[in-house]
Design an enzyme around this catalytic site. Structure first.
Site, PDB file in Angstrom:
ATOM      1  N   ASP A 123       9.704  75.840  40.388  1.00 43.03           N
ATOM      2  CA  ASP A 123      10.183  74.820  41.319  1.00 43.03           C
ATOM      3  C   ASP A 123       9.029  73.833  41.485  1.00 43.03           C
ATOM      4  O   ASP A 123       8.031  74.135  42.129  1.00 43.03           O
ATOM      5  CB  ASP A 123      10.545  75.470  42.665  1.00 43.03           C
ATOM      6  CG  ASP A 123      10.858  74.452  43.761  1.00 43.03           C
ATOM      7  OD1 ASP A 123      10.934  73.242  43.458  1.00 43.03           O
ATOM      8  OD2 ASP A 123      11.026  74.881  44.921  1.00 43.03           O
TER       9      ASP A 123
ATOM     10  N   LYS B 114       6.054  63.444  42.816  1.00 39.67           N
ATOM     11  CA  LYS B 114       7.428  63.625  42.327  1.00 39.67           C
ATOM     12  C   LYS B 114       8.271  62.388  42.611  1.00 39.67           C
ATOM     13  O   LYS B 114       9.205  62.085  41.868  1.00 39.67           O
ATOM     14  CB  LYS B 114       8.040  64.851  43.013  1.00 39.67           C
ATOM     15  CG  LYS B 114       9.381  65.291  42.450  1.00 39.67           C
ATOM     16  CD  LYS B 114       9.780  66.615  43.075  1.00 39.67           C
ATOM     17  CE  LYS B 114      11.162  67.058  42.650  1.00 39.67           C
ATOM     18  NZ  LYS B 114      11.511  68.355  43.275  1.00 39.67           N
TER      19      LYS B 114
ATOM     20  N   GLU C 113      18.156  71.750  41.256  1.00 42.27           N
ATOM     21  CA  GLU C 113      17.660  72.599  42.347  1.00 42.27           C
ATOM     22  C   GLU C 113      18.796  73.315  43.099  1.00 42.27           C
ATOM     23  O   GLU C 113      18.705  74.526  43.333  1.00 42.27           O
ATOM     24  CB  GLU C 113      16.798  71.768  43.315  1.00 42.27           C
ATOM     25  CG  GLU C 113      15.430  71.435  42.714  1.00 42.27           C
ATOM     26  CD  GLU C 113      14.703  70.297  43.407  1.00 42.27           C
ATOM     27  OE1 GLU C 113      15.127  69.883  44.503  1.00 42.27           O
ATOM     28  OE2 GLU C 113      13.698  69.814  42.846  1.00 42.27           O
TER      29      GLU C 113
ATOM     30  N   ASP D 199      19.614  71.229  51.590  1.00 42.88           N
ATOM     31  CA  ASP D 199      18.186  71.369  51.308  1.00 42.88           C
ATOM     32  C   ASP D 199      17.379  70.408  52.169  1.00 42.88           C
ATOM     33  O   ASP D 199      17.323  69.209  51.906  1.00 42.88           O
ATOM     34  CB  ASP D 199      17.945  71.100  49.809  1.00 42.88           C
ATOM     35  CG  ASP D 199      16.470  71.241  49.415  1.00 42.88           C
ATOM     36  OD1 ASP D 199      15.602  71.346  50.306  1.00 42.88           O
ATOM     37  OD2 ASP D 199      16.188  71.241  48.201  1.00 42.88           O
TER      38      ASP D 199
HETATM   39  P1  ADP Z   1       9.658  70.468  49.926  1.00 43.98           P
HETATM   40  O1  ADP Z   1      10.980  70.776  49.334  1.00 43.98           O
HETATM   41  O2  ADP Z   1       9.587  69.063  50.470  1.00 43.98           O
HETATM   42  O3  ADP Z   1       8.520  70.794  49.015  1.00 43.98           O
HETATM   43  P2  ADP Z   1       9.606  72.863  51.626  1.00 43.98           P
HETATM   44  O4  ADP Z   1      10.916  73.426  51.304  1.00 43.98           O
HETATM   45  O5  ADP Z   1       8.392  73.572  51.141  1.00 43.98           O
HETATM   46  O6  ADP Z   1       9.503  71.312  51.284  1.00 43.98           O
HETATM   47  O7  ADP Z   1       9.533  72.750  53.226  1.00 43.98           O
HETATM   48  C1  ADP Z   1       8.426  72.257  53.868  1.00 43.98           C
HETATM   49  C2  ADP Z   1       8.782  71.920  55.299  1.00 43.98           C
HETATM   50  O8  ADP Z   1       9.286  73.065  55.972  1.00 43.98           O
HETATM   51  C3  ADP Z   1       7.585  71.448  56.102  1.00 43.98           C
HETATM   52  O9  ADP Z   1       7.962  70.332  56.896  1.00 43.98           O
HETATM   53  C4  ADP Z   1       7.299  72.645  56.996  1.00 43.98           C
HETATM   54  O10 ADP Z   1       6.680  72.257  58.222  1.00 43.98           O
HETATM   55  C5  ADP Z   1       8.677  73.175  57.241  1.00 43.98           C
HETATM   56  N1  ADP Z   1       8.699  74.562  57.688  1.00 43.98           N
HETATM   57  C6  ADP Z   1       8.191  75.662  57.064  1.00 43.98           C
HETATM   58  N2  ADP Z   1       8.400  76.771  57.795  1.00 43.98           N
HETATM   59  C7  ADP Z   1       9.045  76.377  58.917  1.00 43.98           C
HETATM   60  C8  ADP Z   1       9.523  77.053  60.096  1.00 43.98           C
HETATM   61  N3  ADP Z   1       9.369  78.377  60.239  1.00 43.98           N
HETATM   62  N4  ADP Z   1      10.138  76.323  61.050  1.00 43.98           N
HETATM   63  C9  ADP Z   1      10.285  75.000  60.913  1.00 43.98           C
HETATM   64  N5  ADP Z   1       9.862  74.298  59.848  1.00 43.98           N
HETATM   65  C10 ADP Z   1       9.241  74.980  58.859  1.00 43.98           C
HETATM   66 MG    MG Z   2      12.131  71.714  47.878  1.00 40.78          MG
END
Ligand code: ADP
Ligand code: MG
Length: 679
Positions: free
Chosen positions: A19, A83, A182, A254
């Site tokens: 990913d 990205k 995705e 997502d």
């Molecule tokens: P991306 O797809 O943009 O790479 P992710 O799926 O890794 O992002 O998600 C990252 C986001 O999720 C960040 O904004 C992070 O603060 C939030 N996040 C992670 N864990 C939690 C949680 N337990 N509660 C709320 N937000 C969360």
């Molecule tokens: Mg993502």
């Protein structure tokens, strides 16, 4: 002795799933035990998609968490969110480029490039640095060279963006054997669209027989038999869907750090294998968890300004610290009802603030609503209503926010899939696709795909025993309901620990998940009725729901029980249970005996406190000797205790205390009469 069978320790030319995210990237591998994330050298699961380039050479100077942590110090040479630039023209990304702290310039054919120092680097090259690091993680974890990968991209990526992703792989020394959407990957991780199972068990439901109250079947405690009833008609609580239909319509929601995507997919099993059709996508490339962090930063900045009586303008390092603070507060509020922010302002004192979940929910209401309106518009473009959606899958870290989950559930009118970590589910699904392409694990790639539940499922009860709700070999879908109670007086929370296995004690079973039911009003032990429902749906996803019926409080969790299990493992567990049957029964019996013995001693002591003075000293001594003997058995190691002897000791104590009980009853009667006729 021959050496005919070589152990399967090395995997020849594996295909991993990657990913490649805007914020974070992950690598996963899937074998017969199902998909798993491959960790980095420090055990970390995600690699921040951040690279710091050396302005002198244009080469990577730091990758991942190190690069992210030092981003404030090197704003113009730390490249993140690349990205957003992949395979795009400079004109297309003008808005994005303005918001990025590093320089975005035009490369050949009007493409967007990154300039650091005197060096112009393509987004592909930067992504390749992230991929190279993941490749290293994978090689370390698998103990072999990795040259092939399945890489995921957003469903809306066009050909140029997909090609750029392939190129990034090539630059990293990885052949990208397939690009997968995705949302499709997320669906695959859940085993969705696996195709039809032999004859649908549409109506099949398994319900457990009413459990005979043994006096010990309870959550954290001894069951009040009067409170124990099983749902006599499990199907009345809702029908279970048909088993694994050949085509499924899936909504994948997502919500990540900086982007939101809703995709409506149709997954179908055809002669050519599985086909995914993207019916519609919608979303917002600038909507995500970062917005919530900003809302909290704004709140704190404003209030500190008020406290200081002047508008504040923090230096970058403080802003970075505030960002981290805000994110931690947000994450805390996903599990807790409130979180405290405390910032030492030096001279003017300390800024201290409690933020409650309700307050955050109000703050993010319009933000959540924006995601919902994108969902409605995607449904509209697909020409579908919410009732046409078979499953909703949650992806992205921000779907951990309870208000987000609730809103999605309300909109689609169904419980979304949350069993797999929303930050890992895309990588896991990519590895499932990889395993299929590699022919690893055959039909079982992605975990055991069975039309029966291979191992029993249950919860932990008092003393570390397991109450099995769904037994091995039940056909899916399956549902079972049982009622449990509390052991302690005024118990306001109950831990539900979900286990899998055939043995009698939790220590010999596999912990699948745990959650807490809280907010139960204080009641006498045994009075609360905690109804626990297990539902395994057609895709093998288990939802465990607990409701305290007097107060209506409820909580739930979701897991995929078969992940991490191979056929061999199941066979071994079954053999194990058979081998230990005798022993296990003895230990289960001891747990029950100990619980009952503790309750009996508690009772006897209460009676002694009340009427002990009326007894002959010799008789009191005799009772105390019995108590000491039973207490010794309670405290002794299992190996030193014979259940039959224990049982006899309890019976002896019972007999010996008959006179005590009679004295106590007589006194109670006297008291009652006395109270009724005050002299
Ligand atoms: P991306 O797809 O943009 O790479 P992710 O799926 O890794 O992002 O998600 C990252 C986001 O999720 C960040 O904004 C992070 O603060 C939030 N996040 C992670 N864990 C939690 C949680 N337990 N509660 C709320 N937000 C969360
Ligand atoms: Mg993502």
């Amino acid at each position: 002795m021959t050496n005919a069978s070589t152990p399967e320790t090395t995997i020849a030319d594996p295909i991993v799933g990657i990913d490649l995210g805007t914020t974070n990237s992950l690598v996963a591998y899937c074998d017969a035990a199902g998909p798993r994330i491959l960790a980095g050298p420090e055990g970390e699961h995600t690699l921040p998609s951040v690279v710091r380039l050396d302005p002198a050479t244009g080469r990577a100077e730091a990758i991942g968490s190190v690069a992210r942590a030092t981003a404030v110090e090197y704003p113009t040479s730390t490249v993140h969110s690349v990205k957003r630039l992949m395979g795009r023209g400079l004109a297309d990304v003008a808005d994005d480029a303005r918001a990025l702290p590093y320089e975005v310039v035009e490369g050949e054919q009007a493409t967007a490039r990154v300039r650091v120092g005197g060096h112009v680097v393509s987004p592909q090259a930067v992504s390749a640095m992230v991929l190279t690091e993941l490749k290293r993680w994978a090689e370390h974890a698998l103990g072999t060279g990795v040259k092939r990968a399945v890489v995921t991209v957003p469903a809306y990526f066009d050909d140029a963006q997909r090609q750029a992703t392939r190129d990034a792989g090539r630059l990293a020394g990885l052949e990208v054997v397939r690009i997968v959407n995705e949302p499709t990957a997320a669906a695959l991780a859940y085993g969705l669209g696996e195709g039809e199972m032999p004859n649908g068990h549409g109506a099949a439901e398994t319900s457990v027989a009413r459990r005979t109250p043994t006096g010990t079947v309870s959550l954290s405690t001894k069951l009040n038999p009067a409170a124990c009833t099983s749902d006599p008609n499990p199907s009345s609580t809702g029908a279970v869907g048909p088993s694994r239909p050949s085509a499924q319509t899936i909504a994948v929601y997502d919500l990540g750090g900086g982007t939101f995507d809703i995709s409506i997919l149709r997954l179908q099993q055809t002669d050519q294998g599985q086909v995914d059709q993207v019916l519609a996508t919608a979303g917002d490339t600038h909507l995500g968890g970062d917005d919530v962090d900003r809302m909290l930063i704004d709140l704190v900045t404003r209030e500190i300004g008020e406290q200081l009586g002047t508008a504040v303008d923090f230096p970058p390092s403080t802003r970075q610290a505030l960002r981290t603070f805000a994110e931690q507060t947000k994450i805390r509020l996903s599990t807790d009802g409130e979180a405290t922010i405390e910032i030492d302002l030096g001279e003017p004192g300390v800024y201290r603030r409690v933020v409650t979940r309700e307050e955050l929910d109000r703050m993010i209401g319009p933000w959540v609503e924006r995601t919902l309106s994108a969902c409605r518009s995607a449904l509209w473009s697909a020409g579908l209503g919410v009732n046409d959606i078979d499953r909703v899958v949650l992806v992205g870290g921000s779907t951990r926010v309870p208000a987000v989950r609730q809103a999605v559930e309300r909109l689609f009118g169904r419980v979304p899939y949350t069993a797999l970590d929303p930050e890992q589910v895309v990588a896991l699904g990519a590895s499932v696709q990889a395993a299929r392409l590699a022919g690893v694990g055959g039909a079982a790639a992605g975990g055991l795909l069975l039309d029966v539940i291979p191992l029993s499922l249950g919860i932990e009860t008092m003393g570390g025993a397991v109450a099995k709700l769904i037994t091995a070999n039940s056909t899916i879908p399956a549902r079972a309901t049982e009622v449990f109670s509390t052991y302690a007086e005024g118990q306001t929370r109950v831990a539900i620990n979900v286990y899998q296995g055939e043995r009698e004690l939790v220590q010999d079973c596999r912990l699948l998940g745990r959650f807490e039911l809280t907010g139960i009003p204080p009641m006498p032990a045994g009075l609360p009725k905690v109804e626990v429902t297990f539902l395994v749906d057609a895709n093998g996803v288990l939802t465990v729901h607990a409701t305290e019926q007097r107060s209506g409080r409820s909580a739930r969790t979701q897991v995929v029980p078969n992940h991490g299990l191979t056929r061999d493992e199941v066979d071994r567990i079954e053999r194990d249970a058979f081998d230990h049957a005798q022993d296990d029964m003895q230990r289960h019996r001891l747990i029950d005996l100990r619980l009952n013995a503790k309750l009996d001693i508690r009772n006897i002591r209460k009676q002694l406190d009340r009427v002990g003075d009326e007894l002959e000293p010799d008789y009191r001594d005799e009772i105390n000797q019995h108590i000491a003997k039973v207490q010794g058995l309670i405290d002794a190691d299992d190996a030193q205790v014979d259940a039959d002897a224990f049982h006899r000791a309890m019976t002896d104590m019972d007999h010996a205390t008959i006179q005590l009980a009679e004295t106590a009853i007589a006194q109670t009667l006297r008291d009652d009469t006395g109270a009724g006729n005050p002299s």
